[in-house]
Design an enzyme around this catalytic site. Sequence first.
Site, PDB file in Angstrom:
ATOM      1  N   LYS A  31      47.685  31.600  42.137  1.00 40.52           N
ATOM      2  CA  LYS A  31      47.931  32.571  41.339  1.00 40.52           C
ATOM      3  C   LYS A  31      49.009  33.612  41.705  1.00 40.52           C
ATOM      4  CE  LYS A  31      44.187  35.658  41.963  1.00 40.52           C
ATOM      5  NZ  LYS A  31      43.840  35.326  43.180  1.00 40.52           N
ATOM      6  N   ARG A 109      38.985  42.033  38.744  1.00 37.05           N
ATOM      7  CA  ARG A 109      38.153  41.177  39.625  1.00 37.05           C
ATOM      8  C   ARG A 109      36.861  41.295  39.193  1.00 37.05           C
ATOM      9  NH1 ARG A 109      42.518  40.637  43.809  1.00 37.05           N
ATOM     10  NH2 ARG A 109      41.858  38.733  44.528  1.00 37.05           N
ATOM     11  N   ARG A 149      47.083  28.709  55.720  1.00 36.25           N
ATOM     12  CA  ARG A 149      48.477  29.258  54.983  1.00 36.25           C
ATOM     13  C   ARG A 149      48.977  30.489  55.829  1.00 36.25           C
ATOM     14  NH1 ARG A 149      46.454  32.529  49.516  1.00 36.25           N
ATOM     15  NH2 ARG A 149      45.594  34.309  50.617  1.00 36.25           N
ATOM     16  N   ARG A 178      47.397  35.900  57.246  1.00 34.90           N
ATOM     17  CA  ARG A 178      46.748  37.182  56.513  1.00 34.90           C
ATOM     18  C   ARG A 178      45.343  37.567  57.382  1.00 34.90           C
ATOM     19  NH1 ARG A 178      46.551  37.527  50.111  1.00 34.90           N
ATOM     20  NH2 ARG A 178      44.195  38.179  50.256  1.00 34.90           N
ATOM     21  N   ARG A 189      35.085  36.364  50.528  1.00 32.53           N
ATOM     22  CA  ARG A 189      36.164  36.618  49.567  1.00 32.53           C
ATOM     23  C   ARG A 189      35.836  35.532  48.166  1.00 32.53           C
ATOM     24  NH1 ARG A 189      41.698  35.895  51.893  1.00 32.53           N
ATOM     25  NH2 ARG A 189      42.396  36.150  49.765  1.00 32.53           N
TER      26      ARG A 189
END
Length: 233
Positions: A31, A109, A149, A178, A189
Amino acid sequence: MSFKNILSINLGRPEGMKKVIIFLGPPGSGKGTQAKIIAAKHNYAHISTGDLLRALKDKVPLSAEESDALERVEAGQLVSDELIYALVFDEIETSLARGQGVVLDGAIRNVAQAKAYQKFFEGKQLGDEVIVISVALDDDEALKRISGRRICRQCGAIVPVGSSQVRCPTCGGELRIREDDDPTILKERIRVQGNQALVPILAYYTNLGVVRSVDGGRGIVEVGQAIEKVLEN
Ligand code: AMP
Protein backbone atom coordinates in the site's frame (compact mmCIF):
# COMPACT_ATOMS: atom_id res chain seq x y z
CA MET A 1 8.80 0.95 -16.63
CA SER A 2 10.99 1.59 -13.58
CA PHE A 3 9.64 2.73 -10.21
CA LYS A 4 11.55 6.01 -10.69
CA ASN A 5 9.82 6.62 -14.02
CA ILE A 6 6.43 5.77 -12.57
CA LEU A 7 7.01 8.35 -9.82
CA SER A 8 8.05 11.05 -12.25
CA ILE A 9 4.80 11.10 -14.24
CA ASN A 10 2.43 13.84 -13.11
CA LEU A 11 -0.93 13.69 -14.83
CA GLY A 12 -2.93 15.85 -12.43
CA ARG A 13 -6.31 14.90 -11.05
CA PRO A 14 -8.70 13.29 -13.55
CA GLU A 15 -12.20 14.74 -13.47
CA GLY A 16 -14.33 12.99 -10.89
CA MET A 17 -11.40 11.51 -8.98
CA LYS A 18 -12.02 11.73 -5.25
CA LYS A 19 -9.94 14.21 -3.25
CA VAL A 20 -9.30 11.90 -0.30
CA ILE A 21 -7.79 8.52 -1.12
CA ILE A 22 -7.31 6.22 1.84
CA PHE A 23 -5.10 3.15 1.49
CA LEU A 24 -5.80 0.16 3.70
CA GLY A 25 -3.94 -3.13 3.72
CA PRO A 26 -1.78 -5.27 5.99
CA PRO A 27 1.91 -4.40 6.45
CA GLY A 28 3.70 -5.68 3.34
CA SER A 29 0.68 -5.44 1.05
CA GLY A 30 2.40 -2.76 -1.05
CA LYS A 31 0.00 0.00 0.00
CA GLY A 32 2.88 2.41 0.74
CA THR A 33 4.42 1.91 -2.69
CA GLN A 34 1.08 2.31 -4.43
CA ALA A 35 0.13 5.34 -2.33
CA LYS A 36 3.36 7.07 -3.38
CA ILE A 37 2.81 6.25 -7.05
CA ILE A 38 -0.77 7.55 -7.07
CA ALA A 39 0.19 10.72 -5.20
CA ALA A 40 3.11 11.48 -7.54
CA LYS A 41 1.06 10.75 -10.63
CA HIS A 42 -1.87 13.00 -9.75
CA ASN A 43 -0.03 15.59 -7.64
CA TYR A 44 -1.73 14.57 -4.39
CA ALA A 45 0.02 14.93 -1.04
CA HIS A 46 1.32 11.56 0.15
CA ILE A 47 0.70 11.47 3.88
CA SER A 48 2.18 8.46 5.66
CA THR A 49 1.73 8.35 9.42
CA GLY A 50 4.60 5.85 9.64
CA ASP A 51 6.92 8.37 7.93
CA LEU A 52 5.67 11.21 10.15
CA LEU A 53 6.33 9.10 13.24
CA ARG A 54 9.79 7.98 12.09
CA ALA A 55 10.65 11.64 11.40
CA LEU A 56 10.21 12.31 15.13
CA LYS A 57 13.56 10.55 15.66
CA ASP A 58 15.27 13.74 14.50
CA LYS A 59 13.21 16.06 16.69
CA VAL A 60 14.86 17.66 19.73
CA PRO A 61 13.52 17.75 22.38
CA LEU A 62 10.85 15.06 22.25
CA SER A 63 7.76 15.22 24.46
CA ALA A 64 7.04 12.22 26.70
CA GLU A 65 4.18 11.29 24.36
CA GLU A 66 6.48 11.40 21.33
CA SER A 67 9.21 9.26 22.93
CA ASP A 68 6.58 6.77 24.03
CA ALA A 69 5.28 6.73 20.44
CA LEU A 70 8.74 6.00 19.05
CA GLU A 71 9.12 3.09 21.47
CA ARG A 72 5.76 1.76 20.36
CA VAL A 73 6.72 2.03 16.68
CA GLU A 74 9.90 0.08 17.36
CA ALA A 75 7.87 -2.59 19.15
CA GLY A 76 5.36 -2.86 16.28
CA GLN A 77 2.50 -1.53 18.42
CA LEU A 78 0.01 1.20 17.58
CA VAL A 79 0.65 4.70 18.91
CA SER A 80 -2.08 6.78 20.54
CA ASP A 81 -4.92 8.02 18.35
CA GLU A 82 -4.43 11.56 19.72
CA LEU A 83 -0.83 11.75 18.54
CA ILE A 84 -1.85 10.48 15.09
CA TYR A 85 -4.49 13.22 14.81
CA ALA A 86 -2.00 15.86 16.00
CA LEU A 87 0.49 14.76 13.34
CA VAL A 88 -1.89 14.29 10.48
CA PHE A 89 -4.81 16.70 10.56
CA ASP A 90 -2.56 19.76 10.15
CA GLU A 91 -0.79 18.12 7.22
CA ILE A 92 -4.11 17.36 5.57
CA GLU A 93 -5.37 20.92 6.17
CA THR A 94 -2.25 22.39 4.59
CA SER A 95 -2.51 20.20 1.49
CA LEU A 96 -6.23 20.84 1.03
CA ALA A 97 -5.66 24.57 1.45
CA ARG A 98 -3.15 24.35 -1.43
CA GLY A 99 -5.92 22.77 -3.51
CA GLN A 100 -4.18 19.41 -3.38
CA GLY A 101 -5.94 16.09 -2.81
CA VAL A 102 -4.50 13.73 -0.19
CA VAL A 103 -3.43 10.10 -0.24
CA LEU A 104 -3.48 8.66 3.27
CA ASP A 105 -1.07 5.79 3.78
CA GLY A 106 -1.31 3.78 7.00
CA ALA A 107 -3.16 6.67 8.58
CA ILE A 108 -6.10 4.56 9.77
CA ARG A 109 -5.37 1.58 11.97
CA ASN A 110 -8.59 1.19 14.02
CA VAL A 111 -12.29 2.05 13.86
CA ALA A 112 -11.98 5.01 16.26
CA GLN A 113 -9.50 6.58 13.84
CA ALA A 114 -11.70 5.81 10.83
CA LYS A 115 -14.60 7.61 12.54
CA ALA A 116 -12.46 10.58 13.58
CA TYR A 117 -11.12 11.09 10.04
CA GLN A 118 -14.62 10.77 8.57
CA LYS A 119 -15.88 13.41 11.01
CA PHE A 120 -12.92 15.61 10.10
CA PHE A 121 -13.65 15.30 6.36
CA GLU A 122 -17.39 15.78 6.84
CA GLY A 123 -16.60 18.98 8.77
CA LYS A 124 -14.89 20.21 5.61
CA GLN A 125 -17.77 19.14 3.35
CA LEU A 126 -15.51 16.41 1.99
CA GLY A 127 -17.47 13.44 3.34
CA ASP A 128 -18.42 12.43 -0.20
CA GLU A 129 -14.86 12.85 -1.44
CA VAL A 130 -13.51 9.82 0.41
CA ILE A 131 -12.54 6.60 -1.34
CA VAL A 132 -10.87 3.65 0.33
CA ILE A 133 -8.51 1.42 -1.63
CA SER A 134 -8.13 -1.92 0.09
CA VAL A 135 -4.95 -3.65 -1.08
CA ALA A 136 -5.78 -7.27 -0.37
CA LEU A 137 -3.04 -9.73 0.53
CA ASP A 138 -3.09 -12.58 3.04
CA ASP A 139 -0.90 -12.24 6.12
CA ASP A 140 1.47 -15.10 5.20
CA GLU A 141 2.21 -13.60 1.81
CA ALA A 142 2.64 -10.16 3.43
CA LEU A 143 5.11 -11.65 5.93
CA LYS A 144 7.12 -13.25 3.14
CA ARG A 145 7.32 -9.95 1.30
CA ILE A 146 8.46 -7.92 4.26
CA SER A 147 11.12 -10.37 5.44
CA GLY A 148 14.15 -9.17 3.52
CA ARG A 149 12.77 -6.02 1.90
CA ARG A 150 14.95 -2.91 2.17
CA ILE A 151 14.15 0.77 2.55
CA CYS A 152 16.04 3.78 1.21
CA ARG A 153 17.56 5.90 4.00
CA GLN A 154 17.13 9.02 1.90
CA CYS A 155 13.71 8.92 0.19
CA GLY A 156 11.98 5.99 1.93
CA ALA A 157 11.46 4.00 -1.29
CA ILE A 158 10.86 0.31 -0.67
CA VAL A 159 13.06 -2.18 -2.49
CA PRO A 160 11.37 -5.57 -2.64
CA VAL A 161 12.86 -8.80 -1.33
CA GLY A 162 14.99 -10.60 -3.90
CA SER A 163 16.08 -7.40 -5.66
CA SER A 164 19.79 -7.24 -6.41
CA GLN A 165 19.82 -3.41 -6.20
CA VAL A 166 22.71 -2.10 -4.13
CA ARG A 167 21.51 1.54 -4.06
CA CYS A 168 17.99 2.99 -4.15
CA PRO A 169 16.60 2.82 -7.71
CA THR A 170 14.71 6.10 -7.16
CA CYS A 171 17.37 8.42 -5.69
CA GLY A 172 20.58 6.39 -5.40
CA GLY A 173 20.43 6.52 -1.58
CA GLU A 174 21.75 3.86 0.79
CA LEU A 175 19.45 0.91 1.50
CA ARG A 176 18.78 -0.52 4.96
CA ILE A 177 16.43 -2.94 6.70
CA ARG A 178 13.66 -1.19 8.64
CA GLU A 179 14.01 -1.80 12.41
CA ASP A 180 10.41 -2.92 12.79
CA ASP A 181 10.80 -5.45 9.94
CA ASP A 182 12.72 -7.60 12.45
CA PRO A 183 10.91 -11.03 12.55
CA THR A 184 9.67 -10.82 16.18
CA ILE A 185 8.37 -7.27 15.78
CA LEU A 186 6.90 -8.17 12.44
CA LYS A 187 4.74 -10.82 14.10
CA GLU A 188 3.38 -8.18 16.45
CA ARG A 189 2.72 -5.80 13.55
CA ILE A 190 0.80 -8.46 11.68
CA ARG A 191 -1.17 -9.25 14.86
CA VAL A 192 -2.23 -5.63 15.48
CA GLN A 193 -2.29 -4.33 11.90
CA GLY A 194 -2.90 -7.43 9.77
CA ASN A 195 -6.06 -8.70 8.13
CA GLN A 196 -7.87 -9.53 11.35
CA ALA A 197 -7.40 -5.98 12.60
CA LEU A 198 -8.61 -4.64 9.26
CA VAL A 199 -11.96 -6.47 9.37
CA PRO A 200 -13.86 -3.91 11.51
CA ILE A 201 -12.26 -0.96 9.68
CA LEU A 202 -13.26 -2.36 6.30
CA ALA A 203 -16.74 -3.09 7.67
CA TYR A 204 -17.06 0.56 8.72
CA TYR A 205 -16.08 1.87 5.29
CA THR A 206 -18.06 -0.81 3.44
CA ASN A 207 -21.09 0.45 5.29
CA LEU A 208 -20.36 3.92 3.88
CA GLY A 209 -20.12 2.35 0.41
CA VAL A 210 -16.63 3.69 -0.29
CA VAL A 211 -14.42 0.58 -0.40
CA ARG A 212 -12.76 -0.63 -3.61
CA SER A 213 -10.65 -3.73 -3.29
CA VAL A 214 -7.68 -4.64 -5.48
CA ASP A 215 -5.66 -7.85 -5.50
CA GLY A 216 -2.30 -6.93 -3.96
CA GLY A 217 -0.73 -10.24 -4.93
CA ARG A 218 0.36 -9.09 -8.38
CA GLY A 219 3.32 -6.95 -9.48
CA ILE A 220 3.66 -3.22 -8.73
CA VAL A 221 2.61 -2.13 -12.23
CA GLU A 222 -0.44 -4.45 -12.40
CA VAL A 223 -1.68 -3.43 -8.96
CA GLY A 224 -1.14 0.22 -9.92
CA GLN A 225 -3.21 -0.21 -13.07
CA ALA A 226 -6.02 -1.84 -11.10
CA ILE A 227 -6.01 1.08 -8.66
CA GLU A 228 -6.07 3.65 -11.47
CA LYS A 229 -9.11 1.90 -12.90
CA VAL A 230 -11.10 2.05 -9.69
CA LEU A 231 -10.08 5.67 -9.06
CA GLU A 232 -11.28 6.78 -12.47
CA ASN A 233 -14.68 5.08 -12.15
P1 AMP B 1 3.94 2.10 8.67
O1 AMP B 1 5.13 2.81 8.13
O2 AMP B 1 2.65 2.59 8.08
O3 AMP B 1 4.07 0.60 8.59
O4 AMP B 1 3.85 2.47 10.22
C1 AMP B 1 4.93 2.20 11.08
C2 AMP B 1 4.46 2.16 12.51
O5 AMP B 1 3.94 3.44 12.89
C3 AMP B 1 3.34 1.19 12.79
O6 AMP B 1 3.83 -0.13 12.99
C4 AMP B 1 2.75 1.79 14.07
O7 AMP B 1 3.60 1.52 15.16
C5 AMP B 1 2.84 3.29 13.80
N1 AMP B 1 1.63 3.82 13.14
C6 AMP B 1 1.56 4.28 11.86
N2 AMP B 1 0.33 4.73 11.58
C7 AMP B 1 -0.40 4.56 12.70
C8 AMP B 1 -1.76 4.83 13.03
N3 AMP B 1 -2.63 5.37 12.15
N4 AMP B 1 -2.18 4.53 14.29
C9 AMP B 1 -1.32 4.03 15.20
N5 AMP B 1 -0.03 3.71 14.95
C10 AMP B 1 0.44 3.99 13.71
